[in-house]
Design a protein around this motif. Structure first.
Motif, PDB file in Angstrom:
ATOM      1  N   PHE A 116      23.956  48.443  27.006  1.00 34.52           N
ATOM      2  CA  PHE A 116      23.494  49.775  27.670  1.00 34.52           C
ATOM      3  C   PHE A 116      23.041  50.697  27.569  1.00 34.52           C
ATOM      4  O   PHE A 116      23.562  51.365  26.114  1.00 34.52           O
ATOM      5  CB  PHE A 116      25.051  50.025  28.343  1.00 34.52           C
ATOM      6  CG  PHE A 116      25.839  48.408  29.255  1.00 34.52           C
ATOM      7  CD1 PHE A 116      25.097  48.044  30.413  1.00 34.52           C
ATOM      8  CD2 PHE A 116      26.735  48.549  28.495  1.00 34.52           C
ATOM      9  CE1 PHE A 116      26.059  47.507  30.592  1.00 34.52           C
ATOM     10  CE2 PHE A 116      27.334  46.661  29.503  1.00 34.52           C
ATOM     11  CZ  PHE A 116      27.229  46.638  30.607  1.00 34.52           C
ATOM     12  N   ARG A 117      22.733  51.495  27.950  1.00 36.95           N
ATOM     13  CA  ARG A 117      22.321  52.877  27.618  1.00 36.95           C
ATOM     14  C   ARG A 117      22.626  53.504  27.415  1.00 36.95           C
ATOM     15  O   ARG A 117      22.488  54.526  26.429  1.00 36.95           O
ATOM     16  CB  ARG A 117      20.616  53.254  28.339  1.00 36.95           C
ATOM     17  CG  ARG A 117      19.733  51.923  28.497  1.00 36.95           C
ATOM     18  CD  ARG A 117      18.339  52.311  29.574  1.00 36.95           C
ATOM     19  NE  ARG A 117      18.791  52.407  30.711  1.00 36.95           N
ATOM     20  CZ  ARG A 117      18.556  51.746  32.026  1.00 36.95           C
ATOM     21  NH1 ARG A 117      18.157  49.810  30.973  1.00 36.95           N
ATOM     22  NH2 ARG A 117      18.521  51.253  32.989  1.00 36.95           N
ATOM     23  N   LEU A 122      26.841  51.311  32.370  1.00 41.10           N
ATOM     24  CA  LEU A 122      27.344  50.706  32.056  1.00 41.10           C
ATOM     25  C   LEU A 122      28.023  50.411  33.854  1.00 41.10           C
ATOM     26  O   LEU A 122      28.135  49.728  34.264  1.00 41.10           O
ATOM     27  CB  LEU A 122      28.370  50.752  31.178  1.00 41.10           C
ATOM     28  CG  LEU A 122      29.683  50.446  31.360  1.00 41.10           C
ATOM     29  CD1 LEU A 122      29.668  49.589  31.317  1.00 41.10           C
ATOM     30  CD2 LEU A 122      30.475  51.400  30.690  1.00 41.10           C
ATOM     31  N   LEU A 123      28.427  51.973  34.472  1.00 40.00           N
ATOM     32  CA  LEU A 123      28.921  51.371  35.396  1.00 40.00           C
ATOM     33  C   LEU A 123      28.177  50.977  37.093  1.00 40.00           C
ATOM     34  O   LEU A 123      28.600  50.764  37.450  1.00 40.00           O
ATOM     35  CB  LEU A 123      29.439  53.553  35.688  1.00 40.00           C
ATOM     36  CG  LEU A 123      30.155  53.911  35.254  1.00 40.00           C
ATOM     37  CD1 LEU A 123      30.597  55.351  35.615  1.00 40.00           C
ATOM     38  CD2 LEU A 123      31.573  53.497  35.077  1.00 40.00           C
ATOM     39  N   ALA A 124      26.090  51.041  37.211  1.00 37.80           N
ATOM     40  CA  ALA A 124      25.764  50.250  37.718  1.00 37.80           C
ATOM     41  C   ALA A 124      26.232  48.700  37.507  1.00 37.80           C
ATOM     42  O   ALA A 124      26.420  48.030  37.800  1.00 37.80           O
ATOM     43  CB  ALA A 124      24.327  50.757  37.191  1.00 37.80           C
ATOM     44  N   VAL A 149      36.826  48.010  36.846  1.00 42.46           N
ATOM     45  CA  VAL A 149      35.649  48.033  35.214  1.00 42.46           C
ATOM     46  C   VAL A 149      35.871  50.013  35.225  1.00 42.46           C
ATOM     47  O   VAL A 149      35.389  50.461  36.720  1.00 42.46           O
ATOM     48  CB  VAL A 149      34.826  48.249  35.310  1.00 42.46           C
ATOM     49  CG1 VAL A 149      33.423  48.753  33.905  1.00 42.46           C
ATOM     50  CG2 VAL A 149      34.462  46.635  35.406  1.00 42.46           C
ATOM     51  N   THR A 150      36.529  50.350  34.352  1.00 37.99           N
ATOM     52  CA  THR A 150      36.945  51.659  33.694  1.00 37.99           C
ATOM     53  C   THR A 150      35.364  51.682  32.028  1.00 37.99           C
ATOM     54  O   THR A 150      35.592  51.118  31.594  1.00 37.99           O
ATOM     55  CB  THR A 150      37.721  51.583  33.285  1.00 37.99           C
ATOM     56  OG1 THR A 150      38.824  51.255  34.088  1.00 37.99           O
ATOM     57  CG2 THR A 150      38.158  53.498  33.005  1.00 37.99           C
ATOM     58  N   LEU A 329      17.592  46.045  34.885  1.00 37.81           N
ATOM     59  CA  LEU A 329      19.425  47.785  36.342  1.00 37.81           C
ATOM     60  C   LEU A 329      19.174  48.963  35.674  1.00 37.81           C
ATOM     61  O   LEU A 329      19.071  49.784  34.490  1.00 37.81           O
ATOM     62  CB  LEU A 329      20.856  47.435  35.508  1.00 37.81           C
ATOM     63  CG  LEU A 329      21.228  45.992  36.071  1.00 37.81           C
ATOM     64  CD1 LEU A 329      22.829  46.335  35.835  1.00 37.81           C
ATOM     65  CD2 LEU A 329      21.518  45.626  37.219  1.00 37.81           C
ATOM     66  N   LYS A 330      18.989  50.124  37.217  1.00 36.14           N
ATOM     67  CA  LYS A 330      18.798  50.814  37.017  1.00 36.14           C
ATOM     68  C   LYS A 330      20.101  52.227  37.017  1.00 36.14           C
ATOM     69  O   LYS A 330      21.110  51.577  37.337  1.00 36.14           O
ATOM     70  CB  LYS A 330      17.980  51.442  38.185  1.00 36.14           C
ATOM     71  CG  LYS A 330      17.057  51.064  38.370  1.00 36.14           C
ATOM     72  CD  LYS A 330      15.234  52.141  39.129  1.00 36.14           C
ATOM     73  CE  LYS A 330      14.471  51.303  38.959  1.00 36.14           C
ATOM     74  NZ  LYS A 330      13.651  51.630  40.287  1.00 36.14           N
ATOM     75  N   SER A 331      20.465  53.295  36.386  1.00 35.26           N
ATOM     76  CA  SER A 331      21.487  53.800  35.419  1.00 35.26           C
ATOM     77  C   SER A 331      22.073  54.224  37.474  1.00 35.26           C
ATOM     78  O   SER A 331      21.311  54.079  38.618  1.00 35.26           O
ATOM     79  CB  SER A 331      21.109  54.623  35.369  1.00 35.26           C
ATOM     80  OG  SER A 331      21.224  54.261  34.070  1.00 35.26           O
TER      81      SER A 331
END
Length: 333
Positions: A116-117, A122-124, A149-150, A329-331
């Protein structure tokens, strides 16, 4: 008995029947007690948000569920809690996908270093089809159901032996969690890896059993690792997360309405905790500098390239195709 007395007695019996009949007719209305466990400190957002969620579930189900939250490994270390979902010793847990990956390896791909960047990426992922696919694979294998997910933070290293490059980690005694995913970066860099239960890390650092450990800055603060370590090395090797997981038996017995309540509340709690962690994480570099710790910035490309060269995805049971879907995936922000 007089006619009046008989009538009064009958009225009392009828009133009692009205009071008691809802519970007698509907056993589901009786309160169900549940255990929710994790390994984090009572002061951390993961616990405070869980306590809030327990109360909110009770409120939204009119008190039909009483959930007691057990922090600080009170019901066992993280591997025990994951096993407890199947054994029935716990009903809900907070735990990372690294431990879920022991049962269903593909879901652990998120712990491959530098996947993850940042937190937004991550949340995306948590809202993406790739997450849904991996969570379904995990549920099909174990019966455990992930409801939220946290964001846990970016994992950094602390050490009494200063290092700035991957090569300088060679021979370093470092504690990592007892899950395969965490091994990749230290293994690629030639460190000596020592799995130690989370609750025992402070003592292991203090007495020199290990020279180093790795965790997010917020955990380094909560667990007071800064008291027994001199250096924080900003390796940023894993953008970490925790899952809120329900046991197969609990998920199976929840009605569709209650499933929605548990899911909605867990996701609201996860959002609360994620925001708190991200905010505190931004403050902590300055806090640790004030405490006299040395903050070391490194070339993360050095660490990432070494991992990619030496640790194949397949060696941990991960699928590169899943990793590539996450990269695309985009943020979320």
């Amino acid at each position: 008995m007089s006619l009046f007395s008989r009538g009064l007695a009958a009225a009392c019996l009828a009133a009692s029947a009205l009071i008691l009949s809802p519970l007698a007719a509907d056993p589901a209305a009786a309160q169900t007690k549940l255990k929710w466990a994790h390994v984090y400190e009572p002061s951390e957002p993961f616990h405070t948000a869980s306590v809030w969620a327990a109360g909110e579930i009770a409120k939204r189900t009119n008190g039909r569920y009483q959930i007691d939250v057990y922090p600080s490994s009170q019901l066992g270390k993280e591997s025990d809690l994951n096993q407890g979902l199947t054994l029935g010793t716990v009903d809900m847990i907070i735990s990372g996908s690294s431990f879920a990956g022991k049962a269903y390896p593909p879901i652990g791909v998120t712990y491959y270093p530098y996947t993850f960047r940042d937190a937004d990426h991550l949340l995306a992922y948590a809202k993406s089809d790739v997450f849904k696919d991996l969570a379904k694979g995990y549920e099909d294998k174990t019966g455990n159901h992930i409801v939220a997910v946290t964001y846990y933070g970016v994992r950094q290293a602390t050490s009494n032996k200063l290092f700035k490059t991957c090569a300088e980690m060679k021979g370093l005694k470092i504690r990592v969690p007892d899950a395969p995913a965490y091994l990749a970066m230290p293994k690629a860099c030639g460190a000596n890896i020592t799995p130690i239960a989370f609750a025992e890390v402070y003592l292991a650092l203090q007495n020199g059993t290990v020279d180093a450990q790795e965790n997010p800055l917020t955990t380094i603060e909560a667990k007071k690792f800064f008291e027994v370590q001199k250096n924080i090395i900003l390796t940023g090797h894993i953008v970490d997360h925790l899952n809120t997981v329900l046991s197969p038996s609990l998920w199976a017995k929840l009605s569709p309405e209650d499933r929605k309540i548990f899911t909605d509340v867990a996701q609201e709690a996860a959002a609360k905790a994620s925001k708190e962690v991200a905010a505190r994480e931004k403050e902590l570099i300055a806090v640790f500098k004030e405490k006299g710790l040395t903050i070391v910035e490194v070339d993360t490309n050095d660490f990432r390239d070494t991992v990619m060269k030496n640790i194949p995805f397949e060696s941990f049971g991960y699928r590169k195709a899943d990793w590539e879907r996450i990269q695309a995936l985009k943020s979320s922000m």
